[in-house]
Design a protein around this motif. Structure first.
Motif, PDB file in Angstrom:
ATOM      1  N   GLN A  56       0.832  -1.207   0.000  1.00 28.78           N
ATOM      2  CA  GLN A  56       0.000   0.000   0.000  1.00 28.78           C
ATOM      3  C   GLN A  56       0.872   1.265   0.000  1.00 28.78           C
ATOM      4  O   GLN A  56       1.930   1.283   0.624  1.00 28.78           O
ATOM      5  N   HIS A  57       0.426   2.298  -0.661  1.00 27.54           N
ATOM      6  CA  HIS A  57       1.173   3.578  -0.756  1.00 27.54           C
ATOM      7  C   HIS A  57       2.631   3.332  -1.119  1.00 27.54           C
ATOM      8  O   HIS A  57       2.907   2.697  -2.114  1.00 27.54           O
ATOM      9  N   ASN A  58       3.542   3.811  -0.266  1.00 27.21           N
ATOM     10  CA  ASN A  58       4.969   3.707  -0.614  1.00 27.21           C
ATOM     11  C   ASN A  58       5.624   2.400  -0.162  1.00 27.21           C
ATOM     12  O   ASN A  58       6.823   2.216  -0.351  1.00 27.21           O
ATOM     13  N   VAL A  77      11.056   8.175   9.884  1.00 22.66           N
ATOM     14  CA  VAL A  77      10.740   9.585   9.638  1.00 22.66           C
ATOM     15  C   VAL A  77       9.290   9.736   9.174  1.00 22.66           C
ATOM     16  O   VAL A  77       8.655   8.773   8.732  1.00 22.66           O
ATOM     17  N   SER A  78       8.808  10.947   9.274  1.00 18.32           N
ATOM     18  CA  SER A  78       7.459  11.261   8.820  1.00 18.32           C
ATOM     19  C   SER A  78       7.337  10.932   7.332  1.00 18.32           C
ATOM     20  O   SER A  78       8.195  11.306   6.541  1.00 18.32           O
ATOM     21  N   GLY A  79       6.308  10.190   6.971  1.00 16.02           N
ATOM     22  CA  GLY A  79       6.110   9.830   5.575  1.00 16.02           C
ATOM     23  C   GLY A  79       6.792   8.531   5.170  1.00 16.02           C
ATOM     24  O   GLY A  79       6.762   8.139   4.001  1.00 16.02           O
ATOM     25  N   SER A  80       7.398   7.816   6.137  1.00 14.28           N
ATOM     26  CA  SER A  80       8.123   6.580   5.792  1.00 14.28           C
ATOM     27  C   SER A  80       7.187   5.395   5.578  1.00 14.28           C
ATOM     28  O   SER A  80       7.578   4.393   4.967  1.00 14.28           O
ATOM     29  N   GLY A  81       5.957   5.481   6.099  1.00 16.34           N
ATOM     30  CA  GLY A  81       4.990   4.403   5.863  1.00 16.34           C
ATOM     31  C   GLY A  81       4.464   3.717   7.112  1.00 16.34           C
ATOM     32  O   GLY A  81       3.775   2.695   7.019  1.00 16.34           O
ATOM     33  N   LYS A  82       4.715   4.291   8.275  1.00 22.47           N
ATOM     34  CA  LYS A  82       4.335   3.653   9.547  1.00 22.47           C
ATOM     35  C   LYS A  82       2.824   3.485   9.677  1.00 22.47           C
ATOM     36  O   LYS A  82       2.325   2.401   9.969  1.00 22.47           O
ATOM     37  N   THR A  83       2.099   4.585   9.477  1.00 20.40           N
ATOM     38  CA  THR A  83       0.643   4.532   9.628  1.00 20.40           C
ATOM     39  C   THR A  83       0.030   3.602   8.579  1.00 20.40           C
ATOM     40  O   THR A  83      -0.894   2.832   8.867  1.00 20.40           O
ATOM     41  N   THR A  84       0.585   3.667   7.370  1.00 26.04           N
ATOM     42  CA  THR A  84       0.079   2.811   6.301  1.00 26.04           C
ATOM     43  C   THR A  84       0.200   1.340   6.703  1.00 26.04           C
ATOM     44  O   THR A  84      -0.753   0.562   6.573  1.00 26.04           O
ATOM     45  N   LEU A  85       1.357   0.960   7.229  1.00 32.17           N
ATOM     46  CA  LEU A  85       1.600  -0.435   7.592  1.00 32.17           C
ATOM     47  C   LEU A  85       0.724  -0.890   8.759  1.00 32.17           C
ATOM     48  O   LEU A  85       0.087  -1.942   8.698  1.00 32.17           O
ATOM     49  N   GLU A 326       5.584   5.493  16.712  1.00 33.18           N
ATOM     50  CA  GLU A 326       6.075   6.594  17.541  1.00 33.18           C
ATOM     51  C   GLU A 326       7.428   7.132  17.100  1.00 33.18           C
ATOM     52  O   GLU A 326       8.316   6.380  16.721  1.00 33.18           O
ATOM     53  N   HIS A 327       7.575   8.461  17.153  1.00 32.11           N
ATOM     54  CA  HIS A 327       8.874   9.102  16.912  1.00 32.11           C
ATOM     55  C   HIS A 327       9.612   9.318  18.226  1.00 32.11           C
ATOM     56  O   HIS A 327      10.810   9.510  18.235  1.00 32.11           O
ATOM     57  N   ASN A 328       8.851   9.417  19.323  1.00 35.36           N
ATOM     58  CA  ASN A 328       9.425   9.812  20.599  1.00 35.36           C
ATOM     59  C   ASN A 328      10.551   8.863  21.023  1.00 35.36           C
ATOM     60  O   ASN A 328      10.354   7.659  21.151  1.00 35.36           O
ATOM     61  N   ALA A 345      11.310   9.590   3.411  1.00 34.95           N
ATOM     62  CA  ALA A 345       9.857   9.693   3.286  1.00 34.95           C
ATOM     63  C   ALA A 345       9.412   9.343   1.869  1.00 34.95           C
ATOM     64  O   ALA A 345      10.209   9.330   0.931  1.00 34.95           O
ATOM     65  N   GLY A 346       8.127   9.081   1.719  1.00 30.42           N
ATOM     66  CA  GLY A 346       7.529   8.855   0.406  1.00 30.42           C
ATOM     67  C   GLY A 346       8.225   7.732  -0.337  1.00 30.42           C
ATOM     68  O   GLY A 346       8.501   6.684   0.244  1.00 30.42           O
ATOM     69  N   ASP A 347       8.515   7.974  -1.614  1.00 27.50           N
ATOM     70  CA  ASP A 347       9.142   6.934  -2.431  1.00 27.50           C
ATOM     71  C   ASP A 347      10.524   6.537  -1.939  1.00 27.50           C
ATOM     72  O   ASP A 347      10.994   5.439  -2.223  1.00 27.50           O
TER      73      ASP A 347
HETATM   74  N1  LIG Z   1      -4.253   8.215   0.907  1.00 30.66           N
HETATM   75  C1  LIG Z   1      -3.022   8.312   0.397  1.00 30.66           C
HETATM   76  N2  LIG Z   1      -2.833   8.380  -0.951  1.00 30.66           N
HETATM   77  C2  LIG Z   1      -1.601   8.463  -1.467  1.00 30.66           C
HETATM   78  N3  LIG Z   1      -0.481   8.463  -0.736  1.00 30.66           N
HETATM   79  C3  LIG Z   1      -0.606   8.396   0.581  1.00 30.66           C
HETATM   80  C4  LIG Z   1      -1.873   8.308   1.241  1.00 30.66           C
HETATM   81  N4  LIG Z   1      -1.683   8.258   2.555  1.00 30.66           N
HETATM   82  C5  LIG Z   1      -0.341   8.306   2.754  1.00 30.66           C
HETATM   83  N5  LIG Z   1       0.309   8.377   1.563  1.00 30.66           N
HETATM   84  C6  LIG Z   1       1.746   8.463   1.355  1.00 30.66           C
HETATM   85  O1  LIG Z   1       2.365   7.270   1.820  1.00 30.66           O
HETATM   86  C7  LIG Z   1       3.582   7.541   2.476  1.00 30.66           C
HETATM   87  C8  LIG Z   1       3.556   6.968   3.858  1.00 30.66           C
HETATM   88  O2  LIG Z   1       2.578   7.670   4.621  1.00 30.66           O
HETATM   89  P1  LIG Z   1       2.251   7.312   6.140  1.00 30.66           P
HETATM   90  O3  LIG Z   1       1.083   8.114   6.545  1.00 30.66           O
HETATM   91  O4  LIG Z   1       2.159   5.839   6.269  1.00 30.66           O
HETATM   92  O5  LIG Z   1       3.581   7.839   6.862  1.00 30.66           O
HETATM   93  P2  LIG Z   1       3.997   7.849   8.408  1.00 30.66           P
HETATM   94  O6  LIG Z   1       5.289   7.116   8.485  1.00 30.66           O
HETATM   95  O7  LIG Z   1       2.867   7.379   9.234  1.00 30.66           O
HETATM   96  O8  LIG Z   1       4.280   9.406   8.659  1.00 30.66           O
HETATM   97  P3  LIG Z   1       3.969  10.357   9.927  1.00 30.66           P
HETATM   98  O9  LIG Z   1       5.068  10.096  10.900  1.00 30.66           O
HETATM   99  O10 LIG Z   1       4.058  11.715   9.354  1.00 30.66           O
HETATM  100  O11 LIG Z   1       2.616  10.014  10.432  1.00 30.66           O
HETATM  101  C9  LIG Z   1       3.758   9.054   2.438  1.00 30.66           C
HETATM  102  O12 LIG Z   1       4.610   9.386   1.378  1.00 30.66           O
HETATM  103  C10 LIG Z   1       2.360   9.574   2.179  1.00 30.66           C
HETATM  104  O13 LIG Z   1       2.394  10.785   1.479  1.00 30.66           O
END
Ligand SMILES: Nc1ncnc2c1ncn2[C@@H]1O[C@H](COP(=O)(O)OP(=O)(O)OP(=O)(O)O)[C@@H](O)[C@H]1O
Ligand SMILES: [Mg+2]
Ligand SMILES: [Zn+2]
Length: 373
Positions: A56-58, A77-85, A326-328, A345-347
């Motif tokens: 999913q996502h990145n 880091v923010s945007g690395s994919g934690k929430t997605t996973l 968590e980042h903390n 982050a991202g890709d």
């Molecule tokens: N609905 C979406 N559609 C497309 N890309 C998304 C979507 N949600 C997240 N992404 C992308 O997927 C990547 C991972 O996002 P994610 O939210 O999992 O990051 P994170 O590690 O939880 O970051 P943070 O610490 O900022 O919460 C990011 O590049 C984000 O821009």
């Protein structure tokens, strides 16, 4: 200090002033007097859950193994994919496996491992635990039922025919008819915030006079709701079931909160811990739960992070499992296992940079967290 013990400005000034002010908890943490001590050893584990082929996502077709019965932190880091996973794949996929209604599930091949060793999956956030000013910490953790029973057993209740329901603010009978047990009346103001006025009939005491006349050890039901959690534990010491029901609120560091404080006035961090207390209260024999948190320390002071970590430990001692995004760095240092996503982050992210104990993470060159540990 928090809530009715807090509210004073205990320190104001530069860094040195804060450090030297013995009352300031922030100072104690900055000076290192109070530290969040990482545990001396990490817990071992043998059961785990695996997400295979997450895309999913990145996420780059990764397989992640989450150990159970421990504190597992997902960093990066923010945007690395934690929430997605964790929130978009693991959480909804497990809910579906458990036969619950689930949100859309992110792309992945399979969830494998010891799925049967957990009965339930819970996401815990900082959202309020109730919108009504009638709900409060004791009602939320169901400790109020025993208190109502105790009041209904008092001689005056028997004489007047009062039952436990007369001591409830959720149903008509004993509660004040004017404010419906809220203790206040809300005046809606166009364009302005609502105005809360103390109910003029009960004077904010929520119950009818004849109910307030019923006393247990000289205290009315209103007086009880004014007690803090820790005061109540002392006051009810002869009533073992009540103490047992309230104790979890003290265990999660909420000993200072009044039993009757409206849920809608609890801070985000307090609400989060009331939720944890409600699970702790179920005890060691309850069904085993996997708890998921996404950045639970947002907005919390070091002192509160310490309480949150203590609550995590108490849940793990009862056989539950915890996954925290968590980042903390204090939380990462206290983990039993860390999964770091990244490196960027991202890709540039979406791969697993590290999976192991926090000690090992320090040596990982690609880790953006390692330098802060
Ligand atoms: N609905 C979406 N559609 C497309 N890309 C998304 C979507 N949600 C997240 N992404 C992308 O997927 C990547 C991972 O996002 P994610 O939210 O999992 O990051 P994170 O590690 O939880 O970051 P943070 O610490 O900022 O919460 C990011 O590049 C984000 O821009
Ligand atoms: Mg996130
Ligand atoms: Zn009233």
């Amino acid at each position: 200090m928090a809530s009715h013990l807090g509210g004073e400005v205990v320190a104001a000034g530069n860094y040195d002033d804060i450090i030297n002010d013995s009352l300031s908890l922030t100072g104690k943490y900055l000076s290192g007097d109070f530290k969040i001590e990482p545990p001396k050893s990490v817990r071992k584990w043998n059961r785990s859950l695996k997400i295979e082929g997450a895309r999913q996502h990145n996420l780059k077709d990764i397989t992640a193994e989450f150990p159970l019965n421990v504190l597992c932190v997902v960093s990066g880091v923010s945007g690395s994919g934690k929430t997605t996973l964790v929130k978009q794949i693991l959480y909804p996929a497990l809910k579906k496996i458990k036969g619950e209604i689930a949100d859309k599930i992110g792309f992945h091949k399979a969830i494998t491992g010891d799925v049967d060793s957990i009965a339930q999956i819970e996401m815990v956030d900082q959202n309020p635990i109730g919108k009504s000013s009638r709900s409060n910490p004791v009602t939320y953790i169901k400790a109020y039922d025993d208190i109502r029973d105790l009041f209904a057993k008092q001689p005056l209740s028997k004489m007047r025919g009062f039952q436990p329901k007369h001591f409830s603010f959720n149903v008509d009978g004993g509660r004040c008819d004017t404010c419906k047990g809220e203790g206040e009346q809300i005046v809606e103001m166009q364009f302005l915030a609502d105005v809360h006025l103390t109910c003029e009939v009960c004077g904010g005491k929520k119950f009818k006079e004849e109910v307030l006349e019923v006393k247990y050890k000289e205290k009315s039901i209103y007086d009880i709701l004014e007690l803090s959690v820790d005061e109540a534990i002392e006051f009810f010491k002869e009533e073992k079931n009540i103490v047992k029901a309230i104790q979890p609120l003290s265990d999660v560091g909420l000993g200072y909160v009044k039993l009757g404080q409206s849920s809608d006035t609890l801070s985000g961090g307090e609400a989060q811990r009331v939720k944890l207390a409600s699970f702790l209260g179920k005890g060691k024999n309850a069904d085993k739960i996997l708890f998921i948190f996404d950045e639970p320390t947002t907005g919390l002071h070091f002192h509160d992070i310490k309480k949150l970590l203590a609550s995590f430990n108490a849940l793990i001692e009862q056989g539950h499992s915890i996954i925290v995004v968590e980042h903390n760095t204090d939380v990462i240092r206290c983990a039993d296992w860390v999964i770091e996503l990244g490196p960027e982050a991202g890709d540039g992210g979406g791969t697993i940079v590290y999976a192991g104990t926090p000690a090992g993470l320090k040596k990982v060159k690609e880790s953006r967290t390692a330098v802060f540990l």
